[in-house]
Scaffold this motif. Structure first.
Motif, PDB file in Angstrom:
ATOM      1  N   ASP A 113       0.926  -1.246  -0.066  1.00 40.70           N
ATOM      2  CA  ASP A 113      -0.353  -0.033  -0.127  1.00 40.70           C
ATOM      3  C   ASP A 113       0.637   1.153  -0.129  1.00 40.70           C
ATOM      4  OD1 ASP A 113       1.007  -0.114   2.504  1.00 40.70           O
ATOM      5  OD2 ASP A 113      -0.461  -0.258   3.616  1.00 40.70           O
ATOM      6  N   ALA A 114       2.086   1.146  -0.052  1.00 37.64           N
ATOM      7  CA  ALA A 114       3.287   2.500  -0.467  1.00 37.64           C
ATOM      8  C   ALA A 114       2.040   3.455  -1.385  1.00 37.64           C
ATOM      9  CB  ALA A 114       3.924   1.854  -0.298  1.00 37.64           C
ATOM     10  N   ARG A 115       2.250   2.877  -2.143  1.00 36.99           N
ATOM     11  CA  ARG A 115       1.399   3.536  -3.440  1.00 36.99           C
ATOM     12  C   ARG A 115       0.680   4.635  -2.629  1.00 36.99           C
ATOM     13  NH1 ARG A 115       2.515   7.920  -6.619  1.00 36.99           N
ATOM     14  NH2 ARG A 115       1.235   8.327  -8.529  1.00 36.99           N
ATOM     15  N   LEU A 116      -0.908   4.431  -2.041  1.00 41.78           N
ATOM     16  CA  LEU A 116      -1.538   4.606  -1.386  1.00 41.78           C
ATOM     17  C   LEU A 116      -1.676   5.412  -0.350  1.00 41.78           C
ATOM     18  CD1 LEU A 116      -4.373   3.583  -2.265  1.00 41.78           C
ATOM     19  CD2 LEU A 116      -2.674   2.111  -2.514  1.00 41.78           C
ATOM     20  N   LEU A 117      -0.563   5.705   0.500  1.00 41.30           N
ATOM     21  CA  LEU A 117       0.599   6.168   1.218  1.00 41.30           C
ATOM     22  C   LEU A 117       1.126   7.097   0.995  1.00 41.30           C
ATOM     23  CD1 LEU A 117       1.648   3.108   3.406  1.00 41.30           C
ATOM     24  CD2 LEU A 117       0.457   4.572   4.245  1.00 41.30           C
ATOM     25  N   GLU A 118       1.581   7.272   0.043  1.00 40.66           N
ATOM     26  CA  GLU A 118       2.403   8.415  -0.696  1.00 40.66           C
ATOM     27  C   GLU A 118       1.223   9.977  -1.503  1.00 40.66           C
ATOM     28  OE1 GLU A 118       6.548   5.430  -2.354  1.00 40.66           O
ATOM     29  OE2 GLU A 118       4.938   6.315  -3.376  1.00 40.66           O
ATOM     30  N   GLN A 119       0.085   9.311  -1.638  1.00 36.91           N
ATOM     31  CA  GLN A 119      -1.301   9.713  -2.775  1.00 36.91           C
ATOM     32  C   GLN A 119      -1.642  10.793  -1.331  1.00 36.91           C
ATOM     33  OE1 GLN A 119      -2.882   8.586  -6.293  1.00 36.91           O
ATOM     34  NE2 GLN A 119      -2.034   6.242  -5.702  1.00 36.91           N
ATOM     35  N   GLY A 120      -1.671   9.667  -0.452  1.00 38.21           N
ATOM     36  CA  GLY A 120      -2.607  10.065   0.619  1.00 38.21           C
ATOM     37  C   GLY A 120      -3.844  10.290   0.810  1.00 38.21           C
ATOM     38  N   ALA A 121      -3.871   8.224   0.281  1.00 34.73           N
ATOM     39  CA  ALA A 121      -5.410   7.872   0.250  1.00 34.73           C
ATOM     40  C   ALA A 121      -6.180   7.704   1.445  1.00 34.73           C
ATOM     41  CB  ALA A 121      -5.559   6.723  -0.868  1.00 34.73           C
ATOM     42  N   VAL A 122      -7.190   8.262   2.316  1.00 34.40           N
ATOM     43  CA  VAL A 122      -7.652   8.012   3.126  1.00 34.40           C
ATOM     44  C   VAL A 122      -8.240   6.093   3.461  1.00 34.40           C
ATOM     45  CG1 VAL A 122      -8.767   8.424   5.023  1.00 34.40           C
ATOM     46  CG2 VAL A 122      -7.930  10.171   4.007  1.00 34.40           C
ATOM     47  N   THR A 123      -8.420   6.048   2.445  1.00 29.39           N
ATOM     48  CA  THR A 123      -9.604   4.716   1.962  1.00 29.39           C
ATOM     49  C   THR A 123      -8.978   4.075   1.019  1.00 29.39           C
ATOM     50  OG1 THR A 123     -10.835   5.464   4.036  1.00 29.39           O
ATOM     51  CG2 THR A 123     -12.022   3.067   2.457  1.00 29.39           C
ATOM     52  N   PHE A 124      -8.632   2.558   0.708  1.00 26.45           N
ATOM     53  CA  PHE A 124      -9.244   2.215  -0.434  1.00 26.45           C
ATOM     54  C   PHE A 124      -9.507   0.622  -0.464  1.00 26.45           C
ATOM     55  CE2 PHE A 124      -5.321   0.459   1.403  1.00 26.45           C
ATOM     56  CZ  PHE A 124      -4.405  -0.613   0.586  1.00 26.45           C
ATOM     57  N   SER A 125      -9.424   0.450  -1.702  1.00 31.06           N
ATOM     58  CA  SER A 125      -9.873  -1.467  -2.456  1.00 31.06           C
ATOM     59  C   SER A 125      -8.704  -1.925  -3.014  1.00 31.06           C
ATOM     60  CB  SER A 125     -10.836  -2.281  -1.552  1.00 31.06           C
ATOM     61  OG  SER A 125     -11.347  -3.356  -2.345  1.00 31.06           O
ATOM     62  N   TRP A 126      -8.649  -3.203  -3.019  1.00 33.53           N
ATOM     63  CA  TRP A 126      -7.799  -3.035  -3.922  1.00 33.53           C
ATOM     64  C   TRP A 126      -9.440  -4.139  -4.705  1.00 33.53           C
ATOM     65  CZ3 TRP A 126      -3.057  -2.015  -4.427  1.00 33.53           C
ATOM     66  CH2 TRP A 126      -2.228  -2.348  -3.024  1.00 33.53           C
ATOM     67  N   LEU A 127      -9.150  -4.353  -6.300  1.00 36.40           N
ATOM     68  CA  LEU A 127      -9.997  -4.483  -7.085  1.00 36.40           C
ATOM     69  C   LEU A 127      -9.413  -5.735  -7.973  1.00 36.40           C
ATOM     70  CD1 LEU A 127     -12.915  -4.203  -8.854  1.00 36.40           C
ATOM     71  CD2 LEU A 127     -11.379  -2.844 -10.397  1.00 36.40           C
ATOM     72  N   GLY A 128      -8.340  -5.964  -8.072  1.00 27.80           N
ATOM     73  CA  GLY A 128      -7.539  -6.883  -9.410  1.00 27.80           C
ATOM     74  C   GLY A 128      -6.022  -6.641  -9.304  1.00 27.80           C
ATOM     75  N   ARG A 129      -6.036  -7.714 -10.252  1.00 24.35           N
ATOM     76  CA  ARG A 129      -4.148  -7.713  -9.911  1.00 24.35           C
ATOM     77  C   ARG A 129      -3.712  -8.926 -11.185  1.00 24.35           C
ATOM     78  NH1 ARG A 129      -1.939 -12.984  -9.179  1.00 24.35           N
ATOM     79  NH2 ARG A 129       0.131 -11.990  -8.171  1.00 24.35           N
ATOM     80  N   GLY A 130      -2.640  -8.657 -12.152  1.00 20.35           N
ATOM     81  CA  GLY A 130      -2.442  -9.503 -13.386  1.00 20.35           C
ATOM     82  C   GLY A 130      -1.538  -8.485 -13.895  1.00 20.35           C
ATOM     83  N   PRO A 131      -1.068  -9.013 -14.920  1.00 26.36           N
ATOM     84  CA  PRO A 131       0.145  -8.044 -16.022  1.00 26.36           C
ATOM     85  C   PRO A 131       0.242  -6.556 -15.797  1.00 26.36           C
ATOM     86  CG  PRO A 131      -0.839 -10.924 -17.087  1.00 26.36           C
ATOM     87  CD  PRO A 131      -1.636  -9.549 -15.233  1.00 26.36           C
ATOM     88  N   LEU A 132       0.844  -6.023 -15.799  1.00 23.36           N
ATOM     89  CA  LEU A 132       1.161  -4.584 -15.863  1.00 23.36           C
ATOM     90  C   LEU A 132       0.168  -3.601 -17.267  1.00 23.36           C
ATOM     91  CD1 LEU A 132       2.163  -1.783 -15.726  1.00 23.36           C
ATOM     92  CD2 LEU A 132       3.648  -2.538 -17.425  1.00 23.36           C
ATOM     93  N   MET A 133       0.131  -3.723 -18.345  1.00 26.08           N
ATOM     94  CA  MET A 133      -0.464  -3.584 -19.592  1.00 26.08           C
ATOM     95  C   MET A 133      -1.539  -4.213 -19.384  1.00 26.08           C
ATOM     96  SD  MET A 133       1.450  -1.929 -20.942  1.00 26.08           S
ATOM     97  CE  MET A 133       0.571  -1.491 -21.709  1.00 26.08           C
ATOM     98  N   ALA A 134      -2.518  -4.989 -18.903  1.00 24.73           N
ATOM     99  CA  ALA A 134      -4.230  -5.147 -18.599  1.00 24.73           C
ATOM    100  C   ALA A 134      -4.288  -4.472 -17.151  1.00 24.73           C
ATOM    101  CB  ALA A 134      -3.557  -7.036 -17.784  1.00 24.73           C
ATOM    102  N   ALA A 135      -3.299  -4.486 -16.334  1.00 32.29           N
ATOM    103  CA  ALA A 135      -4.348  -3.264 -14.924  1.00 32.29           C
ATOM    104  C   ALA A 135      -4.059  -2.057 -15.784  1.00 32.29           C
ATOM    105  CB  ALA A 135      -2.672  -3.945 -14.297  1.00 32.29           C
TER     106      ALA A 135
END
Length: 288
Positions: A113-135
């Protein structure tokens, strides 16, 4: 020894000031911060490399880099869409910064969740995972289908932190966005969907009970002083209670490249501040 700051980092889920040379100073909520700005602001370089020109950069530049180093930094950036062949898995996330302020984004799975901390996201949820271009494709499809941006202005994020709804309300707004995202067809063929789970950063950021935001630091200037008690940190921002009673936000991206030295006990907050709209700068006089 010069203490030239690079900005804030979120190693291990906690904030710390990073310095040229790799040192990190932990930031603890409630501690007193007091430093004086010295000399001229110089480009801190990019990708761990010093700036070959040791270039002077403007005080109001949040990037804090000279044009050459800024190009180098973005030349290897997933956020800038300049990498297409990264083999590691990525995750798509749904982030909440305040009422009505949500976004869709991606991050390397290894970063947690480092990217979320760096952006200041107060709340978040993961949605999906996979290759970079698909994401990346999923991010773009959902942005268009859900009508959400890929960026939220920091000024809007800062104000929202000082009047947060309850954690349950925050989670419900993310869950509703998650439900809408799962209803968008096609992306689950290339990404593995992840179950909804609301992750809340209000505690990590120290946001509970923040007073109203009175203003934001416009820039650091040579000889200027930042002084106050650290109330919270979110993304790149420090929220400080100044000696005169104002609650002020300092974007640490404005600090990168400056030399800082300790300021004495009782120092006043003297760097330029932009009052928040609707706040009378004289209203705080006499509070302390």
């Amino acid at each position: 020894m010069e203490w030239r700051v690079r900005g804030i980092g979120w190693g291990g889920g906690a904030p710390g000031l990073r310095w040229r040379g790799g040192r990190v100073s932990a930031l603890v909520y409630g501690q007193r911060l007091a430093f004086r700005v010295v000399g001229v602001r110089r480009c801190p370089g990019a990708r761990g490399n010093p700036c070959p020109l040791d270039a002077v950069v403007p005080g109001r530049a949040t990037g804090g880099r000279c044009p050459e180093c800024a190009r180098l930094d973005r030349a290897h950036s997933v956020a800038a869409d300049t990498i297409a062949d990264d083999p590691q898995p990525y995750r798509v996330y749904l982030a909440w910064f305040g009422p009505g302020m949500t976004k869709v984004g991606i991050t390397a799975e290894a970063r947690g969740d480092a990217r979320l901390l760096e952006q200041g996201a107060v709340t978040f949820s993961w949605l999906g995972r996979g290759p970079l271009m698909a994401a990346r494709r999923t991010e773009e499809v959902l942005r268009q289908a859900l009508g959400v941006p890929d960026r939220v202005a920091y000024e809007r994020k800062r104000g929202a932190r000082h009047a947060l709804p309850p954690a349950g309300d925050r989670a419900r707004e993310v869950e509703e966005l998650y439900r809408r995202a799962r209803a968008v067809g096609g992306w689950t063929e290339t990404l593995e969907p992840l179950e909804f789970a609301a992750h809340d950063h209000a505690g990590a950021f120290g946001l509970d009970g923040l007073p109203r935001l009175d203003g934001t630091v416009a820039e650091l200037v040579a000889g200027g002083v930042v002084a106050g008690r650290l109330l919270a940190a979110a993304g790149p921002d420090l929220h400080l209670l100044a000696p005169d009673g104002r609650c002020l936000a300092l974007d640490t991206r404005l600090m990168g490249g400056w030399v800082l030295e300790p300021a004495g006990e009782g120092s006043a907050f003297t760097v330029p501040v932009v009052p928040r709209a609707g706040v009378d700068p004289a209203a705080q006089e006499g509070l302390f």
